[in-house]
Design an enzyme around this catalytic site. Structure first.
Site, PDB file in Angstrom:
ATOM      1  N   CYS A 108       0.808  -1.236   0.000  1.00 53.84           N
ATOM      2  CA  CYS A 108       0.000   0.000   0.000  1.00 53.84           C
ATOM      3  C   CYS A 108       0.841   1.287   0.000  1.00 53.84           C
ATOM      4  CB  CYS A 108      -0.988  -0.012   1.152  1.00 53.84           C
ATOM      5  SG  CYS A 108      -0.358  -0.761   2.655  1.00 53.84           S
TER       6      CYS A 108
ATOM      7  N   HIS B 150      -2.090   6.552   3.919  1.00 51.62           N
ATOM      8  CA  HIS B 150      -0.652   6.583   4.188  1.00 51.62           C
ATOM      9  C   HIS B 150      -0.076   7.889   3.623  1.00 51.62           C
ATOM     10  CE1 HIS B 150      -1.114   2.614   5.525  1.00 51.62           C
ATOM     11  NE2 HIS B 150      -0.530   1.924   4.560  1.00 51.62           N
TER      12      HIS B 150
HETATM   13  N1  NAP Z   1      -4.782  -3.427   5.212  1.00 52.50           N
HETATM   14  C1  NAP Z   1      -4.158  -2.857   4.192  1.00 52.50           C
HETATM   15  O1  NAP Z   1      -4.095  -1.614   4.065  1.00 52.50           O
HETATM   16  C2  NAP Z   1      -3.487  -3.716   3.137  1.00 52.50           C
HETATM   17  C3  NAP Z   1      -3.018  -3.074   1.995  1.00 52.50           C
HETATM   18  C4  NAP Z   1      -2.403  -3.833   0.995  1.00 52.50           C
HETATM   19  C5  NAP Z   1      -2.279  -5.193   1.151  1.00 52.50           C
HETATM   20  N2  NAP Z   1      -2.719  -5.796   2.286  1.00 52.50           N
HETATM   21  C6  NAP Z   1      -2.587  -7.270   2.366  1.00 52.50           C
HETATM   22  O2  NAP Z   1      -3.882  -7.836   2.163  1.00 52.50           O
HETATM   23  C7  NAP Z   1      -4.030  -9.032   2.920  1.00 52.50           C
HETATM   24  C8  NAP Z   1      -5.246  -8.878   3.838  1.00 52.50           C
HETATM   25  O3  NAP Z   1      -4.994  -7.808   4.736  1.00 52.50           O
HETATM   26  P1  NAP Z   1      -6.099  -7.246   5.735  1.00 52.50           P
HETATM   27  O4  NAP Z   1      -5.546  -5.984   6.268  1.00 52.50           O
HETATM   28  O5  NAP Z   1      -7.436  -7.244   5.083  1.00 52.50           O
HETATM   29  O6  NAP Z   1      -6.064  -8.405   6.879  1.00 52.50           O
HETATM   30  P2  NAP Z   1      -7.179  -8.746   7.961  1.00 52.50           P
HETATM   31  O7  NAP Z   1      -8.010  -7.567   8.246  1.00 52.50           O
HETATM   32  O8  NAP Z   1      -6.460  -9.395   9.075  1.00 52.50           O
HETATM   33  O9  NAP Z   1      -8.100  -9.863   7.236  1.00 52.50           O
HETATM   34  C9  NAP Z   1      -7.650 -11.178   6.976  1.00 52.50           C
HETATM   35  C10 NAP Z   1      -8.729 -11.989   6.262  1.00 52.50           C
HETATM   36  O10 NAP Z   1      -8.201 -13.292   5.953  1.00 52.50           O
HETATM   37  C11 NAP Z   1      -9.046 -14.305   6.528  1.00 52.50           C
HETATM   38  N3  NAP Z   1      -8.211 -15.407   7.031  1.00 52.50           N
HETATM   39  C12 NAP Z   1      -7.387 -15.401   8.108  1.00 52.50           C
HETATM   40  N4  NAP Z   1      -6.785 -16.607   8.246  1.00 52.50           N
HETATM   41  C13 NAP Z   1      -7.268 -17.398   7.255  1.00 52.50           C
HETATM   42  C14 NAP Z   1      -7.059 -18.755   6.883  1.00 52.50           C
HETATM   43  N5  NAP Z   1      -6.232 -19.567   7.567  1.00 52.50           N
HETATM   44  N6  NAP Z   1      -7.732 -19.234   5.791  1.00 52.50           N
HETATM   45  C15 NAP Z   1      -8.558 -18.429   5.091  1.00 52.50           C
HETATM   46  N7  NAP Z   1      -8.801 -17.139   5.397  1.00 52.50           N
HETATM   47  C16 NAP Z   1      -8.166 -16.632   6.474  1.00 52.50           C
HETATM   48  C17 NAP Z   1      -9.800 -13.618   7.664  1.00 52.50           C
HETATM   49  O11 NAP Z   1     -11.018 -14.332   7.855  1.00 52.50           O
HETATM   50  P3  NAP Z   1     -11.738 -14.449   9.304  1.00 52.50           P
HETATM   51  O12 NAP Z   1     -12.252 -13.098   9.667  1.00 52.50           O
HETATM   52  O13 NAP Z   1     -12.826 -15.442   9.056  1.00 52.50           O
HETATM   53  O14 NAP Z   1     -10.695 -14.949  10.264  1.00 52.50           O
HETATM   54  C18 NAP Z   1     -10.002 -12.214   7.068  1.00 52.50           C
HETATM   55  O15 NAP Z   1     -11.099 -12.234   6.186  1.00 52.50           O
HETATM   56  C19 NAP Z   1      -2.702  -9.231   3.683  1.00 52.50           C
HETATM   57  O16 NAP Z   1      -1.886 -10.106   2.963  1.00 52.50           O
HETATM   58  C20 NAP Z   1      -2.111  -7.829   3.695  1.00 52.50           C
HETATM   59  O17 NAP Z   1      -0.701  -7.848   3.775  1.00 52.50           O
HETATM   60  C21 NAP Z   1      -3.345  -5.101   3.274  1.00 52.50           C
END
Ligand code: NAP
Length: 341
Positions: A145, A237
């Site tokens: 990001c 950011h």
């Molecule tokens: N946040 C940002 O600004 C951002 C920006 C760019 C990229 N990213 C990337 O995008 C990805 C998601 O980030 P996020 O911020 O959305 O994370 P998050 O809020 O922690 O969400 C994680 C998601 O993955 C699911 N999950 C967790 N463990 C799992 C498993 N073992 N099998 C299947 N699903 C699972 C969770 O489901 P449950 O709720 O059911 O546990 C939830 O839907 C990451 O790789 C991160 O590095 C994030």
């Protein structure tokens, strides 16, 4: 007819953005939402801890959340992935092998030999790399990001001028750490001066994105030094950039203001009219006022100064829209109009 899509990680920070941005999308219809086993079998509206300003779209509320254990066969050919990287490592590859077109947000495959880190205004030609992946489907990633916010103004500059020696200091929002990523006591009224792996990602991804693809990726030559901080801001950011440039200030400002890319030419549904919004007011950009410019898809640039050949500016971008879900949707729109999906 609209293409059916699945969202993986639909209950998380990025997943919620996908659910919201894909409501009434002209090309895509969300037909499956996936979470971890803890969410499976429950109605999305009951299980999601919704944190966005706009309500949960009606279409998603009663959808029953699936998990891979329950339904390993994914019906939809297009998958938007917001999975944690340890899950994405193998799962995204399996999906591509079995013919799915995966639009990924994780860092797992960003440096793989034929996987592009695509930002359609910056490197639309890198999409050709999917033809070399050797699988029935493919993986297209978007950037980290904070890299996304940085490379868009950099592209506007490198199109016209020679640049070198880049320093960047980030102030990154809490939402970048995921929905359960930080403890309130750690970040409330505080600054964390380190984000694991983030500096390396910015340095590596920027060179790949600004580089070329001609059967193989070749990095753009640039010295980059990044320092990343987590700050108590909800979304957006902010980054302070210093670099050397061979240009005059008025032409730099014109290059930023006039910058447009393929998404604007093609009028892709998620493309902002202006990829870069330039501010002259020294008090802008600010996350509270400017993070949603261009529906969260424009990056805002201000505090532009040139001293000798050293250029400095401040850039703000929406980390979960332009830097994540919105970026992936734009990538899928480009793939769609190119007939790749
Ligand atoms: N946040 C940002 O600004 C951002 C920006 C760019 C990229 N990213 C990337 O995008 C990805 C998601 O980030 P996020 O911020 O959305 O994370 P998050 O809020 O922690 O969400 C994680 C998601 O993955 C699911 N999950 C967790 N463990 C799992 C498993 N073992 N099998 C299947 N699903 C699972 C969770 O489901 P449950 O709720 O059911 O546990 C939830 O839907 C990451 O790789 C991160 O590095 C994030």
């Amino acid at each position: 007819m609209k293409k059916k899509v699945a969202i993986m990680g639909a209950t998380g920070m990025v997943g919620q953005r996908f659910v919201s941005l894909l409501e009434n999308h002209p090309f895509f219809e969300v037909t499956s939402l996936y979470g971890s086993s803890k969410s499976k079998g429950k109605k999305y509206g009951d299980v999601v801890q919704w944190v966005l300003e706009k309500d949960i779209p009606q279409y998603a509320k009663d959808m029953v959340v699936k998990s891979f254990e329950e339904s390993p066969e994914v019906e939809e050919s297009i998958v938007f992935s917001a999975l944690p990287s340890d899950v994405a490592d193998t799962l995204e590859v399996e999906l591509a092998k079995s013919g799915h077109f995966v639009f990924s947000n994780t860092s797992s495959h960003r440096y793989d030999r034929f996987i592009p880190i695509l930002i359609p205004e910056v490197n639309p030609d890198h999409i050709e790399a999917v033809k070399y992946q050797g699988t029935k489907g493919f993986i297209i990633t978007n950037a980290n990001c904070s890299t996304t916010g940085l490379v868009i103004p950099l592209k506007a500059l490198t199109e016209r001028f020679k640049i070198s020696n880049l320093f960047v200091v980030t102030m990154q929002a809490i939402s970048g750490a995921g929905i359960h990523g930080l403890y309130a006591l750690d970040i409330h009224g505080n600054i964390l001066p380190y984000i694991a792996n983030e500096e390396e990602k910015i340095e590596r991804e920027t060179k790949k994105i600004l580089g070329t693809f001609d059967g193989e990726f070749k990095d753009f030559e640039l010295e980059i030094f990044a320092r990343t901080n987590r700050v108590p801001v909800r979304e957006g950011h902010t980054e302070v950039v210093f670099l050397e440039v061979e240009a005059y200030l008025p032409e730099i400002i014109s290059a930023l203001k006039e910058f447009k890319g393929v998404p604007q030419e093609l009028k892709l549904p998620t493309a902002p009219e202006k990829p870069i919004v330039v501010f002259e007011d020294p008090l802008r950009p600010q996350p509270v006022l400017d993070v949603n410019k261009g529906n969260g898809m424009s990056v805002s640039v201000g505090r532009i100064k040139l001293k000798g050949s050293t250029l400095t500016f401040t850039v703000l971008s929406h980390n979960t829209i332009r830097g994540a879900a919105g970026g992936s949707v734009l990538n899928a729109e480009l793939a769609y109009v190119k007939g790749l999906i």
